[in-house]
Motif scaffolding. Structure first.
Motif, PDB file in Angstrom:
ATOM      1  N   GLY A  11       0.720  -1.305   0.100  1.00  0.00           N
ATOM      2  CA  GLY A  11      -0.151  -0.015   0.022  1.00  0.00           C
ATOM      3  C   GLY A  11       0.733   1.218   0.024  1.00  0.00           C
ATOM      4  O   GLY A  11       1.992   1.148   0.386  1.00  0.00           O
ATOM      5  N   GLY A  14       2.206   4.925  -4.334  1.00  0.00           N
ATOM      6  CA  GLY A  14       1.926   5.824  -5.640  1.00  0.00           C
ATOM      7  C   GLY A  14       1.305   5.258  -6.571  1.00  0.00           C
ATOM      8  O   GLY A  14       1.162   5.764  -7.812  1.00  0.00           O
ATOM      9  N   ASP A  39     -10.075  -0.057  -6.663  1.00  0.00           N
ATOM     10  CA  ASP A  39      -9.847  -0.242  -5.277  1.00  0.00           C
ATOM     11  C   ASP A  39     -10.901   0.393  -4.497  1.00  0.00           C
ATOM     12  O   ASP A  39     -11.436   1.625  -4.735  1.00  0.00           O
ATOM     13  CB  ASP A  39      -8.481   0.820  -5.097  1.00  0.00           C
ATOM     14  N   ASN A  43      -9.731   6.195  -4.112  1.00  0.00           N
ATOM     15  CA  ASN A  43      -8.968   7.280  -4.042  1.00  0.00           C
ATOM     16  C   ASN A  43      -8.772   7.847  -5.674  1.00  0.00           C
ATOM     17  O   ASN A  43      -8.502   9.028  -5.892  1.00  0.00           O
ATOM     18  CB  ASN A  43      -7.464   6.923  -3.789  1.00  0.00           C
ATOM     19  N   PHE A 271       2.739  16.080  -5.815  1.00  0.00           N
ATOM     20  CA  PHE A 271       1.970  14.798  -5.591  1.00  0.00           C
ATOM     21  C   PHE A 271       1.374  14.628  -4.185  1.00  0.00           C
ATOM     22  O   PHE A 271       0.605  13.612  -4.104  1.00  0.00           O
ATOM     23  CB  PHE A 271       2.848  13.398  -5.657  1.00  0.00           C
ATOM     24  N   GLY A 272       1.784  15.446  -3.345  1.00  0.00           N
ATOM     25  CA  GLY A 272       1.150  15.275  -1.901  1.00  0.00           C
ATOM     26  C   GLY A 272      -0.368  15.332  -2.029  1.00  0.00           C
ATOM     27  O   GLY A 272      -1.126  14.573  -1.420  1.00  0.00           O
TER      28      GLY A 272
HETATM   29  N1  ATP Z   1       5.866  11.220  -6.059  1.00  0.00           N
HETATM   30  C1  ATP Z   1       5.391  11.546  -4.814  1.00  0.00           C
HETATM   31  N2  ATP Z   1       5.907  12.619  -4.096  1.00  0.00           N
HETATM   32  C2  ATP Z   1       5.411  12.826  -2.737  1.00  0.00           C
HETATM   33  N3  ATP Z   1       4.229  12.516  -2.365  1.00  0.00           N
HETATM   34  C3  ATP Z   1       3.731  11.232  -3.238  1.00  0.00           C
HETATM   35  C4  ATP Z   1       3.992  10.903  -4.413  1.00  0.00           C
HETATM   36  N4  ATP Z   1       3.478   9.905  -5.032  1.00  0.00           N
HETATM   37  C5  ATP Z   1       2.398   9.861  -4.160  1.00  0.00           C
HETATM   38  N5  ATP Z   1       2.497  10.474  -3.112  1.00  0.00           N
HETATM   39  C6  ATP Z   1       1.606  10.660  -1.760  1.00  0.00           C
HETATM   40  O1  ATP Z   1       1.708   9.305  -1.144  1.00  0.00           O
HETATM   41  C7  ATP Z   1       0.544   8.822  -0.842  1.00  0.00           C
HETATM   42  C8  ATP Z   1       0.180   7.806  -1.280  1.00  0.00           C
HETATM   43  O2  ATP Z   1       0.106   7.586  -2.520  1.00  0.00           O
HETATM   44  P1  ATP Z   1      -1.113   6.687  -3.416  1.00  0.00           P
HETATM   45  O3  ATP Z   1      -2.385   7.078  -2.887  1.00  0.00           O
HETATM   46  O4  ATP Z   1      -0.845   7.173  -4.758  1.00  0.00           O
HETATM   47  O5  ATP Z   1      -0.583   5.387  -3.139  1.00  0.00           O
HETATM   48  P2  ATP Z   1      -1.321   3.949  -3.603  1.00  0.00           P
HETATM   49  O6  ATP Z   1      -0.194   2.940  -3.805  1.00  0.00           O
HETATM   50  O7  ATP Z   1      -2.395   4.141  -4.592  1.00  0.00           O
HETATM   51  O8  ATP Z   1      -1.910   3.473  -2.092  1.00  0.00           O
HETATM   52  P3  ATP Z   1      -3.039   2.595  -1.892  1.00  0.00           P
HETATM   53  O9  ATP Z   1      -2.076   1.083  -1.593  1.00  0.00           O
HETATM   54  O10 ATP Z   1      -3.527   2.826  -0.452  1.00  0.00           O
HETATM   55  O11 ATP Z   1      -4.121   2.323  -3.024  1.00  0.00           O
HETATM   56  C9  ATP Z   1      -0.523   9.922  -1.076  1.00  0.00           C
HETATM   57  O12 ATP Z   1      -0.797  10.818   0.112  1.00  0.00           O
HETATM   58  C10 ATP Z   1       0.138  10.858  -2.332  1.00  0.00           C
HETATM   59  O13 ATP Z   1      -0.560  11.827  -2.411  1.00  0.00           O
END
Ligand code: ATP
Ligand code: MG
Length: 314
Positions: A11, A14, A39, A43, A271-272
């Motif tokens: 998880g 990104g 998912d 999100n 990306f935050g």
């Molecule tokens: N390159 C980046 N730099 C900084 N923050 C990031 C970056 N990529 C993603 N984030 C932040 O990190 C967090 C997790 O990202 P994201 O939701 O895309 O991951 P995910 O793998 O889809 O998570 P999940 O497994 O929960 O679905 C989010 O708050 C997102 O805004």
């Protein structure tokens, strides 16, 4: 139509951020893109719609939960009827000829996923259980390849961080798998499990297809790993930090999955909050800052790996 699943067991690596931004960049380049949010955390959906919009317009009748929620998914509702077009992001590339559509998700997909898996049991004959396996696992593949499904250049599927039945339907439906990963111990540790489990699923599916009882409804599947894309990479003085470089080298040397040349750096500013205002950061500005240029190179590499022209559709 290319179908790519974006997945990792881990998880928070990104996946959703990459799916939203890559889809938007591809649409800005003139491609017709469909994003599919598989998912239950929803999100990806909330990257393009506000919670209020989702509650008022989508929640009850227009989410993927409704599609999976049938004896055989899709029996009661057509996948095409769930497609929506988020307005704000599409306005940013109105003149490109491209388009970004979405099928939204729903928290209730968690329960459906468990029910679907339970349905795999309960059949007593071997032929019956193989047929049920093929019917359930190929449901999404069947819907996306139906003659009357709208024509897209690219379908990107944002998977939940698990290997449940819904995720498996995405693997069966896709031609390519993209694996975002952080360059840390836990993220890289899971890569081989992911590759092994996908290989087992493909082997079982194709084995059942080949042993079916005389019908020709299903064809063997050949999803391939496009590669691992490292995300949230820490860069100082134009260099990846030594600690992260070590994990990247480890994957390069030992993993069965290729590693993409381009990476996504850690940039909370970009990306935050990837869905701010319903427009992903990589199509929000004028495209001249360093992070956006880096992402454009990654998009070139991914679209090239899908045999789509990185210059765009026109
Ligand atoms: N390159 C980046 N730099 C900084 N923050 C990031 C970056 N990529 C993603 N984030 C932040 O990190 C967090 C997790 O990202 P994201 O939701 O895309 O991951 P995910 O793998 O889809 O998570 P999940 O497994 O929960 O679905 C989010 O708050 C997102 O805004
Ligand atoms: Mg996610």
């Amino acid at each position: 139509m290319r179908v790519m699943a974006v997945m990792n067991y881990k998880g928070g690596v990104g996946k959703t951020t990459l799916t939203a931004n890559l889809g938007a960049v591809a649409a800005k380049r003139g491609f017709r893109v469909l994003l599919l949010d598989l998912d239950p955390q929803t999100n990806l959906t909330f990257s393009f719609f506000s919670i209020e919009e989702w509650h008022n317009r989508l929640k009850d009748n227009c989410t993927i939960r409704k599609w999976y929620d049938a004896e055989v998914p899709g029996r009661d509702v057509s996948l095409a009827d769930l497609i929506v077009t988020p307005e704000r992001v599409n306005k940013t590339f109105r003149d490109s000829g491209g388009r970004l559509d979405l099928i939204s998700s729903h928290l209730g997909l968690i329960d459906i996923d468990l029910e679907l898996a339970a349905r795999l049991g309960g059949t007593t004959t071997i032929d019956g259980s193989k047929r049920k396996f093929l019917d359930l696992h190929s449901c999404l593949r069947g819907a996306l390849t139906k003659d009357d499904f709208p024509d897209y250049d690219l379908v990107l599927i944002d998977c939940a961080p698990n290997f449940g039945l819904v995720t498996k339907t995405a693997i069966v439906a896709c031609d390519r798998i993209l694996v975002p990963a952080k360059a840390d111990y836990l993220s890289t540790l899971g890569l081989d499990y992911l590759v092994g489990n996908c290989a087992n699923l493909v082997e079982q599916f194709n084995d059942y297809v080949n042993h079916k009882d005389g019908t020709t409804r299903y064809r063997p599947i050949t999803p391939e790993f496009l590669g691992v894309v490292f995300t949230m990479v820490q860069i100082y003085s134009q260099q990846v930090t030594a600690a992260q470089q070590m994990y990247i080298q480890e994957v390069l040397a030992n993993s069965a999955v290729p590693v993409l040349d381009n990476k996504i750096r850690n940039s909370p500013r970009h990306f935050g909050d990837s869905g701010e205002g319903g427009v992903p950061a990589m199509v929000r500005g004028n495209g001249t800052d360093e992070v956006t240029r880096e992402f454009d190179h990654l998009a070139d590499e991914v679209l090239g790996g899908l045999a789509m022209s990185s210059a765009g559709r026109r």
